[in-house]
Design a protein around this motif. Structure first.
Motif, mmCIF file in Angstrom:
data_model
loop_
_atom_site.group_PDB
_atom_site.id
_atom_site.type_symbol
_atom_site.label_atom_id
_atom_site.label_comp_id
_atom_site.label_asym_id
_atom_site.label_seq_id
_atom_site.Cartn_x
_atom_site.Cartn_y
_atom_site.Cartn_z
ATOM 1 N N GLY A 89 23.218 20.245 41.662
ATOM 2 C CA GLY A 89 22.913 18.852 41.975
ATOM 3 C C GLY A 89 21.688 18.315 41.279
ATOM 4 O O GLY A 89 21.324 17.148 41.481
ATOM 5 N N ILE A 90 21.052 19.122 40.430
ATOM 6 C CA ILE A 90 19.843 18.678 39.748
ATOM 7 C C ILE A 90 19.742 19.217 38.317
ATOM 8 O O ILE A 90 19.040 18.639 37.480
ATOM 9 N N ALA A 91 20.487 20.277 38.004
ATOM 10 C CA ALA A 91 20.321 20.958 36.713
ATOM 11 C C ALA A 91 20.788 20.122 35.526
ATOM 12 O O ALA A 91 20.169 20.157 34.460
ATOM 13 N N LYS A 92 21.877 19.359 35.681
ATOM 14 C CA LYS A 92 22.325 18.536 34.556
ATOM 15 C C LYS A 92 21.293 17.461 34.235
ATOM 16 O O LYS A 92 21.018 17.183 33.062
ATOM 17 N N GLY A 93 20.724 16.869 35.278
ATOM 18 C CA GLY A 93 19.668 15.890 35.037
ATOM 19 C C GLY A 93 18.479 16.517 34.332
ATOM 20 O O GLY A 93 17.892 15.931 33.415
ATOM 21 N N HIS A 94 18.128 17.728 34.757
ATOM 22 C CA HIS A 94 17.047 18.458 34.087
ATOM 23 C C HIS A 94 17.413 18.718 32.628
ATOM 24 O O HIS A 94 16.563 18.597 31.732
ATOM 25 N N GLY A 95 18.678 19.051 32.366
ATOM 26 C CA GLY A 95 19.115 19.266 30.994
ATOM 27 C C GLY A 95 18.949 18.021 30.145
ATOM 28 O O GLY A 95 18.532 18.093 28.981
ATOM 29 N N VAL A 96 19.275 16.866 30.702
ATOM 30 C CA VAL A 96 19.084 15.605 29.979
ATOM 31 C C VAL A 96 17.608 15.414 29.626
ATOM 32 O O VAL A 96 17.265 15.028 28.505
ATOM 33 N N ASP A 97 16.733 15.687 30.587
ATOM 34 C CA ASP A 97 15.302 15.548 30.332
ATOM 35 C C ASP A 97 14.841 16.480 29.216
ATOM 36 O O ASP A 97 13.958 16.135 28.426
ATOM 37 N N GLN A 98 15.427 17.669 29.134
ATOM 38 C CA GLN A 98 15.057 18.607 28.078
ATOM 39 C C GLN A 98 15.557 18.138 26.717
ATOM 40 O O GLN A 98 14.875 18.307 25.705
ATOM 41 N N VAL A 99 16.748 17.539 26.672
ATOM 42 C CA VAL A 99 17.230 16.948 25.420
ATOM 43 C C VAL A 99 16.292 15.823 24.987
ATOM 44 O O VAL A 99 15.928 15.720 23.810
ATOM 45 N N ALA A 100 15.885 14.999 25.944
ATOM 46 C CA ALA A 100 14.954 13.911 25.630
ATOM 47 C C ALA A 100 13.636 14.454 25.086
ATOM 48 O O ALA A 100 13.059 13.896 24.148
ATOM 49 N N ALA A 101 13.173 15.557 25.648
ATOM 50 C CA ALA A 101 11.925 16.154 25.185
ATOM 51 C C ALA A 101 12.055 16.651 23.746
ATOM 52 O O ALA A 101 11.127 16.500 22.931
ATOM 53 N N VAL A 102 13.207 17.227 23.415
ATOM 54 C CA VAL A 102 13.439 17.686 22.036
ATOM 55 C C VAL A 102 13.425 16.495 21.087
ATOM 56 O O VAL A 102 12.797 16.528 20.014
ATOM 57 N N LEU A 103 14.104 15.422 21.464
ATOM 58 C CA LEU A 103 14.169 14.236 20.616
ATOM 59 C C LEU A 103 12.782 13.638 20.398
ATOM 60 O O LEU A 103 12.397 13.297 19.265
ATOM 61 N N GLU A 104 12.024 13.517 21.474
ATOM 62 C CA GLU A 104 10.707 12.901 21.358
ATOM 63 C C GLU A 104 9.734 13.777 20.582
ATOM 64 O O GLU A 104 8.889 13.276 19.833
ATOM 65 N N ILE B 11 29.083 -2.757 33.934
ATOM 66 C CA ILE B 11 28.192 -2.495 32.799
ATOM 67 C C ILE B 11 26.768 -2.815 33.216
ATOM 68 O O ILE B 11 26.509 -3.845 33.841
ATOM 69 N N VAL B 12 25.833 -1.915 32.897
ATOM 70 C CA VAL B 12 24.415 -2.184 33.151
ATOM 71 C C VAL B 12 23.627 -1.939 31.876
ATOM 72 O O VAL B 12 24.056 -1.197 30.986
ATOM 73 N N THR B 13 22.486 -2.574 31.763
ATOM 74 C CA THR B 13 21.602 -2.347 30.625
ATOM 75 C C THR B 13 20.502 -1.378 31.019
ATOM 76 O O THR B 13 20.071 -1.344 32.176
ATOM 77 N N LEU B 14 20.055 -0.590 30.054
ATOM 78 C CA LEU B 14 19.023 0.416 30.301
ATOM 79 C C LEU B 14 17.813 0.135 29.434
ATOM 80 O O LEU B 14 17.934 0.021 28.223
ATOM 81 N N HIS B 15 16.665 0.044 30.059
ATOM 82 C CA HIS B 15 15.413 -0.165 29.344
ATOM 83 C C HIS B 15 14.501 1.032 29.602
ATOM 84 O O HIS B 15 13.880 1.117 30.656
ATOM 85 N N ASP B 16 14.409 1.952 28.681
ATOM 86 C CA ASP B 16 13.558 3.138 28.829
ATOM 87 C C ASP B 16 13.742 3.766 30.208
ATOM 88 O O ASP B 16 12.823 3.765 31.030
ATOM 89 N N ALA B 17 14.912 4.308 30.464
ATOM 90 C CA ALA B 17 15.220 4.777 31.816
ATOM 91 C C ALA B 17 16.172 5.963 31.826
ATOM 92 O O ALA B 17 16.799 6.275 30.836
ATOM 93 N N ALA B 18 16.269 6.596 33.011
ATOM 94 C CA ALA B 18 17.228 7.693 33.216
ATOM 95 C C ALA B 18 18.123 7.331 34.384
ATOM 96 O O ALA B 18 17.656 6.770 35.366
ATOM 97 N N MET B 19 19.386 7.637 34.287
ATOM 98 C CA MET B 19 20.291 7.339 35.393
ATOM 99 C C MET B 19 21.292 8.476 35.593
ATOM 100 O O MET B 19 21.757 9.084 34.633
ATOM 101 N N ALA B 20 21.619 8.728 36.843
ATOM 102 C CA ALA B 20 22.604 9.756 37.181
ATOM 103 C C ALA B 20 23.545 9.214 38.240
ATOM 104 O O ALA B 20 23.168 8.348 39.037
ATOM 105 N N THR B 21 24.758 9.724 38.262
ATOM 106 C CA THR B 21 25.755 9.313 39.246
ATOM 107 C C THR B 21 26.362 10.530 39.914
ATOM 108 O O THR B 21 26.688 11.511 39.250
ATOM 109 N N SER B 22 26.516 10.454 41.214
ATOM 110 C CA SER B 22 27.263 11.458 41.971
ATOM 111 C C SER B 22 28.487 10.789 42.560
ATOM 112 O O SER B 22 28.411 9.666 43.062
#
Length: 348
Positions: free
Chosen positions: A185-200, A244-255
């Protein structure tokens, strides 16, 4: 809870469960109006990255290799499907002594505990025994539904008081044998954050990163317009855009309860398990999308709000200024409910 302000997204960011196809179609272009697109497999699902402005010092192949390597590290720490992962080795241990783990794993458990306290137990990574009992873990769905006696037994092994963590030196400890941690319930979101860290770290500032429907966006498209994301209609076997939603420097997850489930005797059983009852949820809330400061928080909060249901979940999110979007089943259709924070962040 006073410290929960950390969890509520300030002017931060936005993101829900999305259709990958719609996501890619709705994103824009780069320096030369041509985005760099990367895709791969991880955590039993896929990941995708769309970015603009790849630094001259880095090739596409090098960046993809860095992302793949980082996601492999996350899997090696947190997967319950890999018997030799750090988490699986802790789960298999019957010892009540401190079990040394990485700081990354201990810190994620610490975040999970804060969200568990905030949600009054609706989010709880010790729910693993119930997840496995209902057949939503590494095993297969059971031939027979769990009995009351089996449910009573696993409830004795669920609850954060049965799990301890420390950060220095990082370690976990279980109250009794059989305590089992499930970070799905949290690991995929953590994975996204790690991808973002690599990119940045590579100098990329304009990107949209996604792992299994959890997202994080930074910057804009070349024409200065924000990233646009499709929230999926919460219906099994249907891939349609709900909003449809717009994203401005943000993270979003859906369950949601509509992708991972099985049927027994004409009744559907969802993978979303209430840690208090050790049973799948049965209310009318179909999906929750949460925008937060980072994707790990968004992922865990979306899970907690889905467990709580349409009324209690919305009330908790509104009371704590959480940006959340609820899709509720009503007859043959759906109704939408958004917190005021979500409405403000997604307004164009």
């Amino acid at each position: 809870m006073p410290s929960i302000a950390v969890l509520a997204p300030p002017r931060w960011r936005l993101l829900p469960i999305l259709l990958l196809g719609a996501l890619l179609a709705l994103a824009g272009c780069a320096q030369d109006d041509t985005p760099v697109e990367l895709q791969g497999r991880t955590m039993g699902t896929h990941y995708s990255v769309k970015l603009y402005g790849l630094p001259d010092t880095l090739s596409v192949e090098q960046l993809q290799a860095q992302i793949d390597a980082r996601l492999e590290q996350v899997n090696d720490l947190m997967s319950t499907y890999r018997p030799d992962s750090e988490l699986s080795r802790f789960n298999a241990s019957d010892s009540g002594d401190w079990f040394p783990v990485s700081l990354e794993l201990a810190a994620l458990v610490a975040l999970a505990e804060r969200i568990s306290i905030f949600s009054i137990g609706a989010f709880d990574v010790t729910v693993g025994p119930a997840v496995n009992l209902w057949g939503f873990g590494p095993g297969q769905p059971p031939e027979q539904l769990p009995s009351d006696a089996q449910l009573a037994e696993v409830r004795e092994r669920i609850g954060f008081p049965r799990l301890e963590y420390r950060l220095d030196p990082p370690a976990l400890r279980k109250e009794k044998p059989g305590v089992y941690v499930d970070l799905s319930g949290i690991a995929k979101g953590h994975g996204v954050d790690q991808v973002a860290a690599v990119l940045e770290s590579a100098g990329v500032t304009d990107y949209l990163a996604e792992v299994g429907g959890e997202l994080r966006a930074s910057g804009t498209k070349p024409d200065a317009t924000p990233w646009r994301i499709a929230i999926e209609r919460p219906e099994s076997g249907v891939r349609e855009v709900h909003r449809i939603v717009t994203l401005h420097d943000a993270a979003m997850a859906t369950s949601g309860d509509y992708r991972n489930f099985y049927e027994r005797d004409g009744k559907l059983y969802s993978h979303t398990i209430n840690p208090i009852t050790a049973r799948p949820v049965t209310h009318t809330l179909a999906s929750v999308s949460v925008i937060a400061a980072d994707c790990a928080q968004a992922d865990a909060l979306a899970t907690a709000l889905l467990v709580l249901g349409p009324e209690a979940g919305l009330a908790l999110a509104e009371a704590h200024d959480i940006a959340a979007f609820f899709v509720v089943r009503e007859g043959d259709g759906y109704s939408d409910r958004a917190t005021s924070r979500f409405a403000a962040l997604t307004a164009e």
